[in-house]
Design a protein around this motif. Structure first.
Motif, PDB file in Angstrom:
ATOM      1  N   ILE A 111       2.564   3.200  12.069  1.00  0.00           N
ATOM      2  CA  ILE A 111       1.165   3.252  11.634  1.00  0.00           C
ATOM      3  C   ILE A 111       0.531   1.867  11.719  1.00  0.00           C
ATOM      4  O   ILE A 111      -0.611   1.702  12.164  1.00  0.00           O
ATOM      5  CB  ILE A 111       1.070   3.828  10.206  1.00  0.00           C
ATOM      6  N   GLY A 112       1.284   0.845  11.307  1.00  0.00           N
ATOM      7  CA  GLY A 112       0.761  -0.518  11.385  1.00  0.00           C
ATOM      8  C   GLY A 112       0.523  -0.965  12.810  1.00  0.00           C
ATOM      9  O   GLY A 112      -0.492  -1.597  13.116  1.00  0.00           O
ATOM     10  N   VAL A 142      -4.191   5.976  11.543  1.00  0.00           N
ATOM     11  CA  VAL A 142      -3.520   7.239  11.243  1.00  0.00           C
ATOM     12  C   VAL A 142      -3.206   7.265   9.756  1.00  0.00           C
ATOM     13  O   VAL A 142      -2.668   6.295   9.209  1.00  0.00           O
ATOM     14  CB  VAL A 142      -2.220   7.377  12.072  1.00  0.00           C
ATOM     15  N   ASN A 143      -3.539   8.347   9.091  1.00  0.00           N
ATOM     16  CA  ASN A 143      -3.235   8.495   7.674  1.00  0.00           C
ATOM     17  C   ASN A 143      -1.758   8.810   7.497  1.00  0.00           C
ATOM     18  O   ASN A 143      -1.166   9.586   8.242  1.00  0.00           O
ATOM     19  CB  ASN A 143      -4.097   9.626   7.085  1.00  0.00           C
ATOM     20  N   PHE A 144      -1.162   8.186   6.491  1.00  0.00           N
ATOM     21  CA  PHE A 144       0.279   8.360   6.266  1.00  0.00           C
ATOM     22  C   PHE A 144       0.624   9.832   6.029  1.00  0.00           C
ATOM     23  O   PHE A 144       1.593  10.360   6.582  1.00  0.00           O
ATOM     24  CB  PHE A 144       0.698   7.513   5.059  1.00  0.00           C
ATOM     25  N   ASN A 200       2.293   7.838  -0.909  1.00  0.00           N
ATOM     26  CA  ASN A 200       1.526   7.486   0.284  1.00  0.00           C
ATOM     27  C   ASN A 200       0.151   6.940  -0.061  1.00  0.00           C
ATOM     28  O   ASN A 200      -0.351   6.035   0.597  1.00  0.00           O
ATOM     29  CB  ASN A 200       1.394   8.701   1.203  1.00  0.00           C
ATOM     30  N   GLY A 201      -0.453   7.479  -1.102  1.00  0.00           N
ATOM     31  CA  GLY A 201      -1.773   6.989  -1.503  1.00  0.00           C
ATOM     32  C   GLY A 201      -1.753   5.578  -2.044  1.00  0.00           C
ATOM     33  O   GLY A 201      -2.769   4.873  -2.010  1.00  0.00           O
ATOM     34  N   SER A 202      -0.590   5.144  -2.528  1.00  0.00           N
ATOM     35  CA  SER A 202      -0.508   3.806  -3.104  1.00  0.00           C
ATOM     36  C   SER A 202      -0.173   2.734  -2.078  1.00  0.00           C
ATOM     37  O   SER A 202      -0.258   1.537  -2.382  1.00  0.00           O
ATOM     38  CB  SER A 202       0.560   3.793  -4.206  1.00  0.00           C
ATOM     39  N   LEU A 203       0.226   3.124  -0.878  1.00  0.00           N
ATOM     40  CA  LEU A 203       0.742   2.158   0.098  1.00  0.00           C
ATOM     41  C   LEU A 203      -0.198   0.996   0.396  1.00  0.00           C
ATOM     42  O   LEU A 203       0.256  -0.151   0.510  1.00  0.00           O
ATOM     43  CB  LEU A 203       1.117   2.883   1.395  1.00  0.00           C
TER      44      LEU A 203
END
Length: 1007
Positions: A507-508, A518-520, A871-874
């Motif tokens: 993703i990075g 791209v969303n995790f 995933n939302g906290s990444l």
């Protein structure tokens, strides 16, 4: 020199060449600038970094070779600041000395074709630079049947010392026999004689700087030439080179803006105005940034040279320009005024700080004005570049015919390989009114996000092919990250070995290298390139240079990163003991050469400054990290052969107490196992320099280095990783991200503290006894059917294996402690910047999440909650947990955020093999360490492994003896195993949490 060149010359020319080969100036110390020190340090830290610029000229008209060589010698003698060396004095100071032989600055070589000359020049640009032996400049005279090529490779360390123009005109004066070539150019300024030759700012330039675009007498334009593609460029260089292409346009296409007899300034302004609007519409941007030269007729010899920001005017151009005549007038006025900073042409209401694409537009100076050689026609030879280049740089100049302009475009390494040709052909077509309407639906972003087959003509790319191109980019990143070249667009990322850490990397890279966001969660729900492509969002990619700004010896000292600072505080509070030792052990199933292994590991040490670091207190009381130079590694003992280790064992090594201020934070010791006679390697690292991600990087690089060293060769690396201490400096300079900190404090503000899963064992009668970290560990090894069932559950719910195992452990503790919610600690990679994905160091941060248990929710819903929470906290995981605790007013000695810690070790590469060049293998397996301490109450380490074709899951549960007695530990082990089995059963996902207890009560977990 004459001997080397003899086969290239005639009998008559050889004596003339010998007569001009003379020794240069005496060896003497010269003044050193801060800029030179900074670039010297950067090259030392990143030996493979490409910091050289290359330009080349085609010489037609039978040049006199001995005369040319003599001119180069005299120019180097007249400019002694070019022929220099950099080394440490006996006093430990960096010094610059004059080189003793000018011949080292000149190479003569025969090549078959111009294409071979181009590749030779780029090989010189990419070659490593020995700072003590090699001069920072080299002239190359390349002889072929087609032409004579004169090239120069110049290290950036000379950028503040002398100008390109000064060098070339010194060669010119020496060749032509004028006396002014003998004057140097101290301080980087041109000599008065050179300055007088520079044309006035807007003088007419009729000679063609780029006649390669029109070699015949025909009237038709030659179309678009791509200089960064085969057969002009070797395929091994194509992936590393900035793209470069050229074409011709009619001057009349700009007459409406630039006038009937335009000056270079007017042409630059007109092209920039059109190019900026073109890019804005192409990328659907409200505005773009353009950099234009303030002195267009004199400042740019070639697009591959550095762009000096002070010599360029920054313009912010809106996509919709209401009055182009007014915009032209303001641009020309800004170019003529040295006092204008940034010229913002947007209406006041549209001005904001939103990110904008950026491009350079410049004039390409006629080389015949700078390098006039008697009787020779001098043309620029356009070269791609291995040095990092801006995303887009457009150059224009006069062509052979007065009614034509030559356009060249260089596209930086951040863009698709086909981007430059695509952009230039579309832009030239727009100027000729043959391109499709830029505002047509689906046209935006096409070039920045696509990566079509380089064998296809750029004109064949249709606007609606963007999604297919994105799919190909995603697939390429999948294949690279998973080492799976046969993977197709419909193959599942996780079926090919993907997991959350690799997903983070992919993703990075998609965002950092391709502008594809791209969303995790989308990756887990749609784990194929084909499924993910339609959900991706596209952005422009911005490339930034990363050059250390400090030039003194303090550049070797860096602050701690946020994660390191957090770890150091705990390390100090616990008395600098062995609590943060990372003891690993490998059992070699085949004989390994210990001497070769030591040299291979030193190769890894030399590449990664984070591993060769000392930690010392500074004058202000803070702790910093001091980088040990590669040449100083011999002063530290870090490796022991097995014959040196007869009295040692792994447990002694694991308990070693580091003195991080005076010794390297790692110890490698070979042992011979008494029972089997096999070699066992103890690898001990301090956590301050190594994290989970780094382990696999290290093993990959170690395997490559061992393979090369075993074959008697030094390893060759594709790229040099960014140094960890630069990451620490950047993070320290940026300060704490308050928005990210607020994310965690908002989430955890009213969370339960000091949670107990089970009643604590009775305390010792010794009331004076201080808290202890003593503990132990047990292993939970899952059967093959359970392992595959958990993988299937993850896939069915669009989740990772870690999400599933995390939910299973959390639900087990929920049952045991009758908890409504649980705060769970876990680790995050901390690598939010793709530039540092290949860097070994300690980036990991500890974070905490709240998991709620509703009796009526199902296992599948719990898994989804865990997945969404993690995933939302990444994006916020750069904040270490201790800073969150401080912000919440938590005093660690009195309370703590979490009792339970769950961590994934995904496919660690301590189980594998070194493959040698003859395809033989040296197999090794990890030996689990003994554990007798635990800072945490309960820690679950999930080991995701693959032995052969079999997938395995093991869970190591470490516990603190003050918190759990042996009976409680066994109860937890049994319950977690039962939950794993139930989750893995068909239909397990639909079980309500309230029904979990009766579902597992009848199940007997294996011993």
């Amino acid at each position: 020199m004459a001997e080397r060149s003899a086969r290239l010359l005639s009998v008559e020319e050889m004596p003339r060449l010998d007569s001009v080969v003379q020794n240069g100036p005496d060896h003497s110390t010269m003044a050193l600038t801060q800029a030179e020190e900074a670039l010297w340090l950067r090259q030392q830290q990143d030996p493979d970094a490409v910091l050289k610029h290359v330009i080349a000229f085609r010489l037609d008209g039978a040049p006199d070779l001995p005369r040319l060589v003599a001119a180069l010698y005299r120019a180097f003698e007249a400019l002694p600041e070019l022929n220099v060396r950099y080394r440490f004095s006996p006093d430990g100071e960096l010094e610059k000395t004059a080189g003793s032989e000018v011949s080292s600055c000149l190479h003569i070589r025969r090549v078959e074709t111009t294409a071979e000359a181009v590749n030779t020049l780029l090989a010189e640009q990419g070659a490593t630079w020995d700072l003590e032996r090699d001069p920072p400049i080299r002239a190359l005279v390349l002889l072929s049947g087609e032409a004579t090529i004169l090239g120069f490779a110049v290290h950036r360390i000379l950028g503040g010392v002398i100008r390109w123009r000064t060098l070339l005109q010194a060669v010119s004066h020496a060749y032509n026999g004028t006396s002014s070539a003998m004057g140097g150019s101290a301080g980087g300024e041109a000599t008065p004689e050179v300055a007088e030759m520079e044309p006035a700012m807007d003088a007419e330039i009729s000679a063609p700087p780029v006649p390669w675009l029109l070699r015949t007498d025909g009237n038709e334009a030659p179309g678009l030439i791509d200089f960064a593609r085969a057969p002009l460029l070797e395929r091994s260089l194509m992936a590393r080179a900035a793209g470069r292409c050229g074409t011709l346009i009619e001057t009349a296409s700009l007459s409406a803006l630039a006038g009937p007899q335009p000056t270079p300034s007017a042409l630059i302004a007109a092209v920039a105005l059109q190019f900026g609007r073109f890019l804005a519409q192409l990328g659907d941007s409200a505005a773009v940034d353009l950099s234009l030269p303030r002195r267009p007729a004199t400042d740019m010899l070639d697009l591959s040279l550095p762009f000096c920001a002070q010599r360029f005017l920054r313009i912010i151009l809106p996509r919709d320009v209401a009055d182009t005549k007014d915009a032209m007038a303001r641009i020309l006025a800004g170019m003529a005024s040295p006092d204008v900073g940034t010229l913002d042409l947007r209406p006041q209401a549209e001005r904001n700080d939103a990110p904008r694409p950026h491009a350079y537009v410049t004039w390409l100076t006629d080389p015949a004005l700078v390098l006039p050689l008697e009787g020779i026609s001098v043309e620029r030879l356009p070269l791609p570049s291995l040095a990092a280049r801006p995303d887009l740089a457009l150059g224009l100049g006069r062509a052979a015919r007065e009614d034509r302009l030559a356009l060249e475009l260089m596209a930086g390494q951040a863009l698709s390989p086909a981007a430059g040709a695509f952009v230039l052909e579309r832009f030239a077509g727009m100027l000729a009114s043959t391109a499709p309407l830029l505002g047509a639906p689906g046209f935006g972003h096409a070039v920045f996000d696509s990566q079509p087959d380089i064998s296809a003509s750029p004109a064949s790319a249709a606007p609606d092919e963007g999604a297919n191109a994105i799919e190909e980019i995603i697939l390429a990143e999948f294949r690279q990250a998973l080492s799976s070249p046969a993977m197709t667009a419909d193959d599942d990322f996780f079926d090919h070995g993907g997991h959350s850490l690799i997903a983070t990397r992919v993703i990075g890279r998609l965002l950092g290298s391709h502008g594809i966001e791209v969303n995790f969660n989308d990756l887990f729900r749609h784990p194929t390139a084909a499924g993910l492509a339609g959900l991706a969002q596209r952005h422009d990619v911005e490339q930034e240079a990363s050059v250390p700004t400090e030039a003194d010896s303090s550049a070797l000292m860096a602050p701690l990163s946020l994660a390191q600072h957090s770890l150091w505080k705990i390390y100090a509070a616990l008395g600098f003991g062995e609590i943060f030792n990372l003891p690993f052990a490998l059992r070699f199933l085949d004989r390994v050469d210990e001497t070769i292994f030591a040299r291979a590991f030193q190769d890894v040490l030399e590449r990664h400054s984070g591993l060769r670091t000392l930690f010392r207190q500074q004058e202000d009381g803070t702790v910093g990290q001091l980088i040990v130079a590669p040449e100083d590694l011999g002063a530290y003992k870090w490796f022991w052969h097995s014959h040196e280790s007869q009295a040692g064992d792994r447990n002694q090594e694991a308990a070693y107490r580091f003195d991080l201020s005076h010794e390297l934070p790692l110890r490698l010791r070979f042992l011979i196992e008494e029972e089997s006679g096999q070699q066992v390697l103890s690898l001990l690292f301090h956590h301050m320099v190594l994290d989970e991600w780094s382990v696999n990087l290290m093993m990959d690089e170690l395997g490559h280095a061992y393979r090369q060293r075993a074959a008697g060769k030094a390893p060759i690396w594709a790229e040099q990783p960014a140094p960890f201490h630069e990451f620490a400096r950047l993070q320290h300079g940026a300060g704490l991200n308050q928005a990210h900190l607020a994310y965690w404090t908002d989430m955890l503000r009213d969370s339960p503290r000091n949670q107990q899963i089970l009643p604590r064992p009775a305390a010792s009668d010794d009331a004076s006894r201080s808290p202890s970290n003593a503990g132990g560990w047990v292993e939970l090894k899952l059967e093959s059917a359970v392992t595959e069932g958990l993988y299937a559950l993850a896939k069915a719910n669009g989740a990772s294996l870690f999400n599933v195992v995390y939910a299973a452990i959390a639900s087990s503790l929920h049952l045991l402690g009758s908890l409504d919610e649980l705060v769970v600690g876990t680790s995050a990679s901390g690598r939010n910047e793709p530039d540092y994905f290949d860097t070994i160091g300690y980036f990991t941060t500890v974070v905490a999440h709240r998991v709620g248990f509703s009796p009526e929710s199902t296992v599948a819903e719990l898994i989804d909650q865990v997945k969404s929470t993690i995933n939302g906290s990444l994006p916020n995981t750069d904040i270490p947990i201790d800073l969150v605790e401080e912000a919440l007013g938590i005093v660690r000695e009195q309370e703590h955020l979490f009792e339970v810690f769950i961590q994934l070790h995904a496919k660690n590469k301590f189980n594998g093999a070194f493959t040698l060049e003859d395809e033989s293998r040296i197999e090794f397996r990890q030996v689990d360490p003994e554990r007798h301490e635990s800072v945490l109450g309960l820690q679950f380490e999930v080991m995701e492994e693959k032995l052969g074709e079999e997938r395995c899951i093991r869970v190591m549960m470490t516990y603190r003896s003050e918190h759990y007695d042996p009976q409680q530990v066994e109860l937890i082990r049994q319950t977690v195993l039962k939950i794993f089995h139930h989750f893995a059963e068909p239909g397990g996902a639909s079980t309500r949490l309230v029904d979990l207890r009766p579902a597992i009560d009848a199940f007997q977990a294996p011993a």
